[in-house]
Scaffold this motif. Sequence first.
Motif, PDB file in Angstrom:
ATOM      1  N   GLY A  45      20.355  39.233 -27.125  1.00  0.00           N
ATOM      2  CA  GLY A  45      19.339  39.280 -28.163  1.00  0.00           C
ATOM      3  C   GLY A  45      19.240  40.528 -28.999  1.00  0.00           C
ATOM      4  O   GLY A  45      18.231  40.733 -29.689  1.00  0.00           O
ATOM      5  N   ALA A  46      20.241  41.412 -28.958  1.00  0.00           N
ATOM      6  CA  ALA A  46      20.187  42.614 -29.797  1.00  0.00           C
ATOM      7  C   ALA A  46      19.996  42.211 -31.254  1.00  0.00           C
ATOM      8  O   ALA A  46      20.564  41.227 -31.728  1.00  0.00           O
ATOM      9  N   ALA A  47      19.176  42.997 -31.965  1.00  0.00           N
ATOM     10  CA  ALA A  47      18.872  42.664 -33.359  1.00  0.00           C
ATOM     11  C   ALA A  47      19.994  43.061 -34.300  1.00  0.00           C
ATOM     12  O   ALA A  47      20.209  42.431 -35.343  1.00  0.00           O
ATOM     13  N   ARG A  48      20.718  44.126 -33.950  1.00  0.00           N
ATOM     14  CA  ARG A  48      21.784  44.636 -34.809  1.00  0.00           C
ATOM     15  C   ARG A  48      22.823  45.302 -33.925  1.00  0.00           C
ATOM     16  O   ARG A  48      22.490  46.182 -33.137  1.00  0.00           O
ATOM     17  N   VAL A  49      24.069  44.888 -34.050  1.00  0.00           N
ATOM     18  CA  VAL A  49      25.149  45.464 -33.254  1.00  0.00           C
ATOM     19  C   VAL A  49      26.249  45.951 -34.195  1.00  0.00           C
ATOM     20  O   VAL A  49      26.784  45.176 -34.994  1.00  0.00           O
ATOM     21  N   ALA A  62      37.485  39.995 -34.058  1.00  0.00           N
ATOM     22  CA  ALA A  62      36.699  40.060 -32.826  1.00  0.00           C
ATOM     23  C   ALA A  62      35.277  39.575 -33.070  1.00  0.00           C
ATOM     24  O   ALA A  62      34.704  38.856 -32.246  1.00  0.00           O
ATOM     25  N   LYS A  63      34.711  39.954 -34.208  1.00  0.00           N
ATOM     26  CA  LYS A  63      33.365  39.488 -34.561  1.00  0.00           C
ATOM     27  C   LYS A  63      33.338  37.964 -34.648  1.00  0.00           C
ATOM     28  O   LYS A  63      32.417  37.320 -34.102  1.00  0.00           O
ATOM     29  N   ALA A  64      34.316  37.381 -35.299  1.00  0.00           N
ATOM     30  CA  ALA A  64      34.370  35.925 -35.443  1.00  0.00           C
ATOM     31  C   ALA A  64      34.430  35.250 -34.078  1.00  0.00           C
ATOM     32  O   ALA A  64      33.776  34.214 -33.853  1.00  0.00           O
ATOM     33  N   ASP A  65      35.187  35.840 -33.169  1.00  0.00           N
ATOM     34  CA  ASP A  65      35.288  35.283 -31.816  1.00  0.00           C
ATOM     35  C   ASP A  65      33.942  35.349 -31.102  1.00  0.00           C
ATOM     36  O   ASP A  65      33.522  34.386 -30.443  1.00  0.00           O
ATOM     37  N   THR A  70      28.925  32.916 -28.932  1.00  0.00           N
ATOM     38  CA  THR A  70      27.490  33.132 -28.704  1.00  0.00           C
ATOM     39  C   THR A  70      26.618  32.334 -29.671  1.00  0.00           C
ATOM     40  O   THR A  70      25.416  32.171 -29.427  1.00  0.00           O
ATOM     41  N   HIS A  71      27.238  31.846 -30.767  1.00  0.00           N
ATOM     42  CA  HIS A  71      26.513  31.091 -31.798  1.00  0.00           C
ATOM     43  C   HIS A  71      25.362  31.906 -32.394  1.00  0.00           C
ATOM     44  O   HIS A  71      24.331  31.357 -32.781  1.00  0.00           O
ATOM     45  N   CYS A  72      25.563  33.214 -32.464  1.00  0.00           N
ATOM     46  CA  CYS A  72      24.536  34.084 -33.030  1.00  0.00           C
ATOM     47  C   CYS A  72      24.610  34.059 -34.555  1.00  0.00           C
ATOM     48  O   CYS A  72      25.582  33.572 -35.141  1.00  0.00           O
ATOM     49  N   ASP A  73      23.588  34.606 -35.181  1.00  0.00           N
ATOM     50  CA  ASP A  73      23.604  34.801 -36.621  1.00  0.00           C
ATOM     51  C   ASP A  73      24.687  35.843 -36.929  1.00  0.00           C
ATOM     52  O   ASP A  73      24.634  36.963 -36.426  1.00  0.00           O
TER      53      ASP A  73
END
Length: 321
Positions: A45-49, A62-65, A70-73
């Motif tokens: 649940g981190a808001a910004r990584v 890597a971000k796309a993976d 995780t199906h995150c925003d």
Amino acid sequence: MGFIYSQLFVTPHYPVKMYSGQTVIVTGSNTGLGKEATRHFVRLGAARVIMAVRNLKAGEAAKADIVGTTHCDPNIIEVWSLDLSSNSSVKAFSQRASTELERIDVLMENAGVAGDKFILDEETGQERMIAVNVIRTFLLALLMLPKLKESAKKFNIKPRLTIVSSEVHGFTKFEQQKEQVIFDSLKTPEKVNMSEMYPISKLLEVLVVREIAPKLDGTGVILNMLNPGLCHSELSRDGSFVLEVLKFFLARKTEVGSRTLLAAAEAGPESHGKYMHDGLVDDGSLSALVKSEDGKKAAAKVWKELSEILETIEPGVTGNL
């Protein structure tokens, strides 16, 4: 035997603590432990990584993976350039993070290099592993300290500054501590054994953390370090055949190893200035040298020399402590 037991029979706990509303930076996060740690931070649940990487194309992949699993925003994850082989890159990243990020809750310094060939870093004049794993790792840490301290005060939090070290810090006698100037000896090929250079770089990290942590008392910033154990990652891609054999039989899965990074990120004040092993605060696992009187003297000497090097790169930076 302790190493083998840990590798085969100890499994760090699966992270469950939430990071809601938090901003996390992970260096070296396009692959290996850093990537899997990023996946956990996003899952929790981190808001910004911020994925701080040398290769932006690999970082975006890597971000796309991570988004896919995780199906995150997708907007939660940002890929930023950070090359620890460049002083200017470290400075630029620090400036950007300090101005563009409202807060920083975790700065996970995971990036590093390993190898068995002497390669000179032209900017610092030091051997590459010393330049990347020690000099620029702490350059980044000190440049980011004002923002970490500001975050602590403004948001009433305890930001974590974590250095990913290794138990191999105990795999060297560190004969260079007897030299008049330690860092001068480490950049002299005739005075080093390359099989010890990566362990020495990790030992220097440990010594510096133990030396500077007391200077951060009362700031709200928690500085700790961790040993992830032997894990499957790309760190050893330039390493020895023996290391590859050890990894085949004993290495933890990358995700399992990454849990130790999350353990350090969630550890409290009891971890300040401490060494974490298998996800737990465990200064007892430090090498005999580190815990000895000679180790204390070496830590003071290493920090004195390193602070002088850092001041030549960025005048006034040690004042951030």
